[in-house]
Design a protein around this motif. Structure first.
Motif, PDB file in Angstrom:
ATOM      1  N   MET A   1       0.824  -1.184   0.000  1.00  0.00           N
ATOM      2  CA  MET A   1       0.000   0.000   0.000  1.00  0.00           C
ATOM      3  C   MET A   1       0.874   1.256   0.000  1.00  0.00           C
ATOM      4  SD  MET A   1      -3.047   1.233   2.527  1.00  0.00           S
ATOM      5  CE  MET A   1      -2.147   1.857   3.915  1.00  0.00           C
ATOM      6  N   LEU A   2       1.939   1.270   0.777  1.00  0.00           N
ATOM      7  CA  LEU A   2       2.821   2.429   0.849  1.00  0.00           C
ATOM      8  C   LEU A   2       3.473   2.704  -0.515  1.00  0.00           C
ATOM      9  CD1 LEU A   2       3.989   4.632   2.622  1.00  0.00           C
ATOM     10  CD2 LEU A   2       5.845   3.073   3.223  1.00  0.00           C
ATOM     11  N   THR A   3       3.801   1.644  -1.228  1.00  0.00           N
ATOM     12  CA  THR A   3       4.397   1.805  -2.548  1.00  0.00           C
ATOM     13  C   THR A   3       3.440   2.534  -3.482  1.00  0.00           C
ATOM     14  OG1 THR A   3       5.625  -0.245  -2.238  1.00  0.00           O
ATOM     15  CG2 THR A   3       5.417   0.573  -4.498  1.00  0.00           C
ATOM     16  N   TRP A   4       2.168   2.124  -3.469  1.00  0.00           N
ATOM     17  CA  TRP A   4       1.178   2.769  -4.331  1.00  0.00           C
ATOM     18  C   TRP A   4       0.946   4.230  -3.935  1.00  0.00           C
ATOM     19  CZ3 TRP A   4       0.084   1.659  -8.966  1.00  0.00           C
ATOM     20  CH2 TRP A   4       0.133   0.341  -9.405  1.00  0.00           C
ATOM     21  N   LEU A   5       1.005   4.515  -2.651  1.00  0.00           N
ATOM     22  CA  LEU A   5       0.840   5.903  -2.218  1.00  0.00           C
ATOM     23  C   LEU A   5       2.025   6.757  -2.665  1.00  0.00           C
ATOM     24  CD1 LEU A   5      -0.740   5.505   1.328  1.00  0.00           C
ATOM     25  CD2 LEU A   5      -1.849   6.273  -0.780  1.00  0.00           C
ATOM     26  N   CYS A   6       3.221   6.207  -2.630  1.00  0.00           N
ATOM     27  CA  CYS A   6       4.400   6.945  -3.101  1.00  0.00           C
ATOM     28  C   CYS A   6       4.326   7.176  -4.616  1.00  0.00           C
ATOM     29  CB  CYS A   6       5.681   6.194  -2.756  1.00  0.00           C
ATOM     30  SG  CYS A   6       6.057   6.210  -0.992  1.00  0.00           S
ATOM     31  N   ILE A   7       3.889   6.167  -5.354  1.00  0.00           N
ATOM     32  CA  ILE A   7       3.721   6.326  -6.801  1.00  0.00           C
ATOM     33  C   ILE A   7       2.650   7.375  -7.082  1.00  0.00           C
ATOM     34  CG2 ILE A   7       2.902   5.167  -8.899  1.00  0.00           C
ATOM     35  CD1 ILE A   7       4.278   2.608  -7.779  1.00  0.00           C
ATOM     36  N   THR A   8       1.562   7.340  -6.314  1.00  0.00           N
ATOM     37  CA  THR A   8       0.483   8.308  -6.474  1.00  0.00           C
ATOM     38  C   THR A   8       0.987   9.726  -6.211  1.00  0.00           C
ATOM     39  OG1 THR A   8      -1.129   6.646  -5.822  1.00  0.00           O
ATOM     40  CG2 THR A   8      -1.831   8.941  -5.703  1.00  0.00           C
ATOM     41  N   PHE A   9       1.807   9.888  -5.183  1.00  0.00           N
ATOM     42  CA  PHE A   9       2.392  11.198  -4.889  1.00  0.00           C
ATOM     43  C   PHE A   9       3.226  11.691  -6.066  1.00  0.00           C
ATOM     44  CE2 PHE A   9       5.855  13.879  -3.393  1.00  0.00           C
ATOM     45  CZ  PHE A   9       5.151  14.873  -2.728  1.00  0.00           C
ATOM     46  N   GLY A  10       4.042  10.809  -6.619  1.00  0.00           N
ATOM     47  CA  GLY A  10       4.886  11.181  -7.756  1.00  0.00           C
ATOM     48  C   GLY A  10       4.075  11.584  -8.978  1.00  0.00           C
ATOM     49  N   VAL A  11       3.021  10.826  -9.266  1.00  0.00           N
ATOM     50  CA  VAL A  11       2.172  11.161 -10.411  1.00  0.00           C
ATOM     51  C   VAL A  11       1.442  12.482 -10.150  1.00  0.00           C
ATOM     52  CG1 VAL A  11       0.188  10.415 -11.783  1.00  0.00           C
ATOM     53  CG2 VAL A  11       1.939   8.768 -11.149  1.00  0.00           C
ATOM     54  N   ALA A  12       0.983  12.694  -8.915  1.00  0.00           N
ATOM     55  CA  ALA A  12       0.286  13.941  -8.576  1.00  0.00           C
ATOM     56  C   ALA A  12       1.221  15.137  -8.724  1.00  0.00           C
ATOM     57  CB  ALA A  12      -0.267  13.876  -7.152  1.00  0.00           C
ATOM     58  N   PHE A  13       2.440  15.013  -8.239  1.00  0.00           N
ATOM     59  CA  PHE A  13       3.415  16.091  -8.373  1.00  0.00           C
ATOM     60  C   PHE A  13       3.719  16.342  -9.851  1.00  0.00           C
ATOM     61  CE2 PHE A  13       7.695  17.830  -8.637  1.00  0.00           C
ATOM     62  CZ  PHE A  13       7.624  18.883  -7.737  1.00  0.00           C
ATOM     63  N   GLY A  14       3.932  15.258 -10.590  1.00  0.00           N
ATOM     64  CA  GLY A  14       4.218  15.382 -12.018  1.00  0.00           C
ATOM     65  C   GLY A  14       3.081  16.021 -12.792  1.00  0.00           C
ATOM     66  N   SER A  15       1.849  15.663 -12.439  1.00  0.00           N
ATOM     67  CA  SER A  15       0.702  16.239 -13.148  1.00  0.00           C
ATOM     68  C   SER A  15       0.513  17.714 -12.811  1.00  0.00           C
ATOM     69  CB  SER A  15      -0.575  15.467 -12.827  1.00  0.00           C
ATOM     70  OG  SER A  15      -1.010  15.735 -11.515  1.00  0.00           O
ATOM     71  N   ALA A  16       0.990  18.134 -11.651  1.00  0.00           N
ATOM     72  CA  ALA A  16       0.916  19.550 -11.291  1.00  0.00           C
ATOM     73  C   ALA A  16       1.949  20.367 -12.059  1.00  0.00           C
ATOM     74  CB  ALA A  16       1.124  19.728  -9.789  1.00  0.00           C
ATOM     75  N   VAL A  17       3.100  19.778 -12.303  1.00  0.00           N
ATOM     76  CA  VAL A  17       4.172  20.477 -13.000  1.00  0.00           C
ATOM     77  C   VAL A  17       3.986  20.389 -14.521  1.00  0.00           C
ATOM     78  CG1 VAL A  17       6.668  20.532 -13.389  1.00  0.00           C
ATOM     79  CG2 VAL A  17       5.779  20.136 -11.100  1.00  0.00           C
ATOM     80  N   ILE A  18       3.578  19.218 -15.002  1.00  0.00           N
ATOM     81  CA  ILE A  18       3.361  18.987 -16.432  1.00  0.00           C
ATOM     82  C   ILE A  18       1.869  18.737 -16.633  1.00  0.00           C
ATOM     83  CG2 ILE A  18       3.975  17.576 -18.428  1.00  0.00           C
ATOM     84  CD1 ILE A  18       6.512  16.754 -16.804  1.00  0.00           C
ATOM     85  N   PRO A  19       1.110  19.743 -17.016  1.00  0.00           N
ATOM     86  CA  PRO A  19      -0.354  19.639 -17.018  1.00  0.00           C
ATOM     87  C   PRO A  19      -0.968  18.616 -17.964  1.00  0.00           C
ATOM     88  CG  PRO A  19       0.354  21.921 -17.247  1.00  0.00           C
ATOM     89  CD  PRO A  19       1.571  21.077 -17.346  1.00  0.00           C
ATOM     90  N   VAL A  20      -0.206  18.029 -18.886  1.00  0.00           N
ATOM     91  CA  VAL A  20      -0.806  17.031 -19.778  1.00  0.00           C
ATOM     92  C   VAL A  20      -0.987  15.679 -19.113  1.00  0.00           C
ATOM     93  CG1 VAL A  20      -0.167  18.065 -21.986  1.00  0.00           C
ATOM     94  CG2 VAL A  20       1.460  16.617 -20.806  1.00  0.00           C
TER      95      VAL A  20
END
Length: 173
Positions: A1-20
């Motif tokens: 579960m922690l792994t998926w939350l870390c991946i989710t954080f990374g995707v969320a950060f990436g989507s904030a910086v790169i809007p596509v």
């Protein structure tokens, strides 16, 4: 579960910086994949990643972060006059005037900007990226920016993360 939350954080950060990059599609895919991740945890992680990513735009618009040199030189170098550039300036004159008026109103009524930014963080209209940059341009207090953004994004993404389970329960799936 922690792994998926870390991946989710990374995707969320990436989507904030790169809007596509679409964090909404990722969250729905994650929640329908059968993982037993609590929807509140997903909402909190996505909200944190999104606000940390948008903080870069906010600080750049505020002038606290200096753009890389290749962008800075390109934006501020002197260019020879051209008819094409003159036509462009004439076309955008009204837009620049509107933006200056909007900036002045935001300075006079800071609560108006905070409420617009807060609504945008939940609903997405006006676009969250635009209100983030505008918040930096009008120098909204950082504590207001972070608090309103985190609360709004938490509500938005917690509801989105809970929606697959709500529909599955409602339709007996």
């Amino acid at each position: 579960m922690l792994t998926w939350l870390c991946i989710t954080f990374g995707v969320a950060f990436g989507s904030a910086v790169i809007p596509v990059i679409s964090i909404e599609v990722f969250v729905i895919g994650l929640m329908t994949s059968g993982n037993s991740i609590p929807w509140l945890a997903v909402g909190a992680v996505v909200a944190t990643g999104q606000i940390l990513g948008k903080l870069l735009y906010y600080l750049a618009a505020r002038g606290s972060i200096r753009l890389p040199e290749f962008l800075h030189c390109r934006l501020h170098r002197e260019r020879p006059p051209s008819p094409r550039r003159h036509r462009w300036r004439l076309r955008t004159k009204k837009l620049r005037g509107w933006l200056d008026t909007l900036r002045e109103r935001c300075h006079r009524h800071p609560h108006w900007m905070a409420s617009t930014y807060g609504v945008s963080s939940v609903v997405g209209l006006p676009p969250f990226m635009a209100t983030t940059v505008l918040a930096g341009l009008v120098r909204m207090r950082m504590s207001t920016f972070v608090t309103a953004g985190l609360l709004g994004r938490f509500v938005r993404f917690s509801a989105l993360a809970a929606s697959p389970a709500m529909f599955a329960g409602a339709f007996g799936l």
